[in-house]
Motif scaffolding. Structure first.
Motif, PDB file in Angstrom:
ATOM      1  N   THR A 190       4.710  83.335   3.157  1.00  0.00           N
ATOM      2  CA  THR A 190       3.836  83.018   2.366  1.00  0.00           C
ATOM      3  C   THR A 190       3.392  81.037   2.486  1.00  0.00           C
ATOM      4  O   THR A 190       4.145  80.356   2.358  1.00  0.00           O
ATOM      5  CB  THR A 190       3.851  83.659   0.807  1.00  0.00           C
ATOM      6  OG1 THR A 190       2.724  83.071   0.471  1.00  0.00           O
ATOM      7  CG2 THR A 190       5.069  82.685   0.328  1.00  0.00           C
ATOM      8  N   HIS A 191       2.679  80.788   2.483  1.00  0.00           N
ATOM      9  CA  HIS A 191       1.959  79.728   1.520  1.00  0.00           C
ATOM     10  C   HIS A 191       1.887  79.788   0.012  1.00  0.00           C
ATOM     11  O   HIS A 191       1.514  78.323   0.172  1.00  0.00           O
ATOM     12  CB  HIS A 191       0.046  79.631   1.926  1.00  0.00           C
ATOM     13  CG  HIS A 191       0.390  79.227   3.772  1.00  0.00           C
ATOM     14  ND1 HIS A 191       0.690  80.583   4.779  1.00  0.00           N
ATOM     15  CD2 HIS A 191       0.467  78.021   4.669  1.00  0.00           C
ATOM     16  CE1 HIS A 191       0.430  79.478   6.183  1.00  0.00           C
ATOM     17  NE2 HIS A 191       0.411  77.922   6.096  1.00  0.00           N
ATOM     18  N   ASP A 192       2.085  80.635  -0.276  1.00  0.00           N
ATOM     19  CA  ASP A 192       1.475  80.556  -2.457  1.00  0.00           C
ATOM     20  C   ASP A 192       2.761  80.430  -2.201  1.00  0.00           C
ATOM     21  O   ASP A 192       4.004  80.651  -2.432  1.00  0.00           O
ATOM     22  CB  ASP A 192       1.363  81.457  -1.856  1.00  0.00           C
ATOM     23  CG  ASP A 192       1.027  81.816  -3.631  1.00  0.00           C
ATOM     24  OD1 ASP A 192       1.422  80.637  -4.854  1.00  0.00           O
ATOM     25  OD2 ASP A 192      -0.352  82.079  -3.950  1.00  0.00           O
ATOM     26  N   LEU A 193       2.764  78.739  -2.654  1.00  0.00           N
ATOM     27  CA  LEU A 193       4.456  78.257  -3.377  1.00  0.00           C
ATOM     28  C   LEU A 193       4.475  78.910  -4.871  1.00  0.00           C
ATOM     29  O   LEU A 193       6.546  79.229  -5.074  1.00  0.00           O
ATOM     30  CB  LEU A 193       4.099  76.748  -3.974  1.00  0.00           C
ATOM     31  CG  LEU A 193       5.924  76.374  -3.742  1.00  0.00           C
ATOM     32  CD1 LEU A 193       6.824  75.698  -2.757  1.00  0.00           C
ATOM     33  CD2 LEU A 193       5.894  74.745  -4.233  1.00  0.00           C
ATOM     34  N   GLU A 194       3.536  79.357  -5.637  1.00  0.00           N
ATOM     35  CA  GLU A 194       4.499  80.080  -6.909  1.00  0.00           C
ATOM     36  C   GLU A 194       4.629  81.945  -6.472  1.00  0.00           C
ATOM     37  O   GLU A 194       5.549  82.759  -7.316  1.00  0.00           O
ATOM     38  CB  GLU A 194       2.852  80.350  -7.730  1.00  0.00           C
ATOM     39  CG  GLU A 194       3.061  80.538  -8.924  1.00  0.00           C
ATOM     40  CD  GLU A 194       1.984  80.484  -9.612  1.00  0.00           C
ATOM     41  OE1 GLU A 194       1.874  81.800 -10.805  1.00  0.00           O
ATOM     42  OE2 GLU A 194       0.775  80.309  -9.502  1.00  0.00           O
ATOM     43  N   GLU A 195       3.775  82.128  -5.691  1.00  0.00           N
ATOM     44  CA  GLU A 195       4.326  83.841  -5.425  1.00  0.00           C
ATOM     45  C   GLU A 195       5.894  83.515  -4.630  1.00  0.00           C
ATOM     46  O   GLU A 195       6.552  84.762  -4.605  1.00  0.00           O
ATOM     47  CB  GLU A 195       3.539  83.626  -3.660  1.00  0.00           C
ATOM     48  CG  GLU A 195       4.014  85.072  -3.304  1.00  0.00           C
ATOM     49  CD  GLU A 195       2.561  85.505  -2.973  1.00  0.00           C
ATOM     50  OE1 GLU A 195       1.502  86.599  -2.641  1.00  0.00           O
ATOM     51  OE2 GLU A 195       2.772  85.402  -1.450  1.00  0.00           O
ATOM     52  N   ALA A 196       5.967  82.281  -3.838  1.00  0.00           N
ATOM     53  CA  ALA A 196       7.146  82.290  -2.991  1.00  0.00           C
ATOM     54  C   ALA A 196       8.195  82.382  -4.132  1.00  0.00           C
ATOM     55  O   ALA A 196       9.486  83.070  -3.601  1.00  0.00           O
ATOM     56  CB  ALA A 196       7.249  81.296  -2.118  1.00  0.00           C
ATOM     57  N   PHE A 197       8.266  81.430  -5.274  1.00  0.00           N
ATOM     58  CA  PHE A 197       9.725  81.543  -6.214  1.00  0.00           C
ATOM     59  C   PHE A 197       9.405  82.767  -7.352  1.00  0.00           C
ATOM     60  O   PHE A 197      10.474  83.163  -7.904  1.00  0.00           O
ATOM     61  CB  PHE A 197       9.203  80.420  -7.385  1.00  0.00           C
ATOM     62  CG  PHE A 197       9.905  78.692  -6.553  1.00  0.00           C
ATOM     63  CD1 PHE A 197      11.174  78.897  -7.109  1.00  0.00           C
ATOM     64  CD2 PHE A 197       8.921  78.245  -5.494  1.00  0.00           C
ATOM     65  CE1 PHE A 197      11.438  77.784  -6.381  1.00  0.00           C
ATOM     66  CE2 PHE A 197       9.519  77.164  -5.040  1.00  0.00           C
ATOM     67  CZ  PHE A 197      11.398  77.116  -5.799  1.00  0.00           C
ATOM     68  N   LYS A 198       8.019  83.489  -7.186  1.00  0.00           N
ATOM     69  CA  LYS A 198       7.870  84.597  -8.495  1.00  0.00           C
ATOM     70  C   LYS A 198       8.744  85.863  -6.990  1.00  0.00           C
ATOM     71  O   LYS A 198       9.704  86.666  -7.912  1.00  0.00           O
ATOM     72  CB  LYS A 198       6.393  85.127  -9.118  1.00  0.00           C
ATOM     73  CG  LYS A 198       6.796  86.189  -9.604  1.00  0.00           C
ATOM     74  CD  LYS A 198       4.578  86.475  -9.529  1.00  0.00           C
ATOM     75  CE  LYS A 198       4.229  87.902 -10.033  1.00  0.00           C
ATOM     76  NZ  LYS A 198       2.861  88.517 -10.368  1.00  0.00           N
ATOM     77  N   LEU A 199       8.494  85.798  -6.664  1.00  0.00           N
ATOM     78  CA  LEU A 199       9.111  86.778  -5.828  1.00  0.00           C
ATOM     79  C   LEU A 199      10.362  87.425  -5.289  1.00  0.00           C
ATOM     80  O   LEU A 199      11.023  88.023  -5.210  1.00  0.00           O
ATOM     81  CB  LEU A 199       8.153  88.172  -4.813  1.00  0.00           C
ATOM     82  CG  LEU A 199       6.615  88.181  -4.896  1.00  0.00           C
ATOM     83  CD1 LEU A 199       6.428  88.626  -3.736  1.00  0.00           C
ATOM     84  CD2 LEU A 199       7.047  89.350  -6.133  1.00  0.00           C
ATOM     85  N   GLY A 200      10.436  85.727  -4.362  1.00  0.00           N
ATOM     86  CA  GLY A 200      12.304  85.896  -3.843  1.00  0.00           C
ATOM     87  C   GLY A 200      13.715  85.267  -5.076  1.00  0.00           C
ATOM     88  O   GLY A 200      13.315  84.591  -5.809  1.00  0.00           O
ATOM     89  N   ASP A 201      14.155  85.517  -4.472  1.00  0.00           N
ATOM     90  CA  ASP A 201      15.590  84.848  -5.201  1.00  0.00           C
ATOM     91  C   ASP A 201      15.814  83.691  -4.716  1.00  0.00           C
ATOM     92  O   ASP A 201      16.389  83.073  -5.504  1.00  0.00           O
ATOM     93  CB  ASP A 201      16.980  85.825  -4.493  1.00  0.00           C
ATOM     94  CG  ASP A 201      16.555  86.927  -4.859  1.00  0.00           C
ATOM     95  OD1 ASP A 201      16.106  87.591  -6.039  1.00  0.00           O
ATOM     96  OD2 ASP A 201      17.078  88.289  -4.291  1.00  0.00           O
ATOM     97  N   ARG A 202      15.740  83.365  -3.432  1.00  0.00           N
ATOM     98  CA  ARG A 202      15.633  81.759  -2.819  1.00  0.00           C
ATOM     99  C   ARG A 202      14.004  81.899  -2.213  1.00  0.00           C
ATOM    100  O   ARG A 202      14.115  82.355  -1.642  1.00  0.00           O
ATOM    101  CB  ARG A 202      17.283  82.204  -1.643  1.00  0.00           C
ATOM    102  CG  ARG A 202      18.158  82.865  -2.349  1.00  0.00           C
ATOM    103  CD  ARG A 202      19.186  82.789  -1.362  1.00  0.00           C
ATOM    104  NE  ARG A 202      19.173  81.157   0.029  1.00  0.00           N
ATOM    105  CZ  ARG A 202      20.534  82.093   0.406  1.00  0.00           C
ATOM    106  NH1 ARG A 202      21.006  82.789   1.219  1.00  0.00           N
ATOM    107  NH2 ARG A 202      20.447  81.474   2.262  1.00  0.00           N
TER     108      ARG A 202
END
Length: 256
Positions: free
Chosen positions: A196-208
């Protein structure tokens, strides 16, 4: 024990390095988000995980098996653009996803009837059972992307690879898709890698959250070096580094 093991991966195209010295270990059921600038090898890394490409050097193992030589049913993939069959109904698209497991590439008789029942169950879970007889062109963007994920899930992959799956969706649909993916992950226990290019999305969905970047630049030849993982954040623990990255890999660490 590591479920997905990526060891010392390098990939080059026509002697041009894309990624280098990439090492990752992930437990089964983990969700790893992948971020970084355009052109730094994120999608290349997904293709290597899919076994659509073979690395120039290094190996990728899933559950200890030998490195795959081609894509298999243990890995499913969803792209940003809706990767569904336009000439098939919504229900038939889901059946097609499962039919890859059949020796004949399709189902007949009682097997087909059972596959249709399972497809309806998948569509209900995806919130698409009311449009089962429609064609993809009649669906909204979010519905088509849910169908693409449902089609990938029908093959029962152990690893789901997502390449910018929500990038083309409007903000409201994107939020609903986040909830949908989180629910599916809780139900299936799959291991997920998402670019993803969306950093907020990355931290929201990911464990890492894995950050790909180039750590060496040659101003005379910007393509001389490949990208690697420069940060590995624990998204469930305040964004601290997930693990210490060894100095001998020449990887930058976050400060503070």
């Amino acid at each position: 024990m590591s479920f997905v093991t990526v060891r010392d991966i390098y990939q080059s195209y026509d002697d041009r390095p894309i990624i280098e010295r990439v090492n990752v270990e992930a437990e089964e059921g983990a969700f790893l988000s992948i971020v970084g600038a355009s052109g730094c090898g994120k999608s290349t890394f997904l293709r290597l995980l899919l076994a659509q490409e073979r690395p120039t050097r290094g190996e990728i193992r899933i559950d200890g098996a030998d490195p795959a030589r081609e894509p298999g049913l243990d890995r499913g993939v969803v792209f940003q653009r809706y990767s569904v069959f336009p000439h098939m109904t919504v229900r038939e698209n889901v059946v097609a996803g499962e039919s890859f497991r059949s020796p004949w590439g399709r189902f007949f008789g009682a097997e087909r009837k059972a596959a249709l029942t399972r497809a309806d169950e998948t569509l209900a879970r995806c919130g698409l059972d009311h449009v089962a007889d429609n064609y993809p062109a009649t669906l909204s963007g979010g519905m088509q992307q849910r169908l693409a994920i449902g089609q990938a899930l029908a093959a029962k992959p152990r690893v789901l690879l997502l390449d910018e799956p929500f990038g083309a969706l409007d903000p409201g649909t994107r939020l609903s898709m986040h909830e949908f993916l989180q629910d599916l992950r809780a139900e299936t226990g799959m291991t997920v890698f998402m670019v993803t290019h969306d950093l907020e999305e990355a931290f929201k969905l990911g464990d890492r959250v894995l950050v790909f970047d180039k750590i060496r630049w040659d101003p005379q030849d910007p393509t001389l070096n490949g990208a690697t993982i420069t940060y590995d954040f624990d998204a469930r623990n305040g964004g601290i580094p997930y693990q210490s990255l060894k100095e001998d890999t020449h990887v930058l660490r976050p400060h503070g």
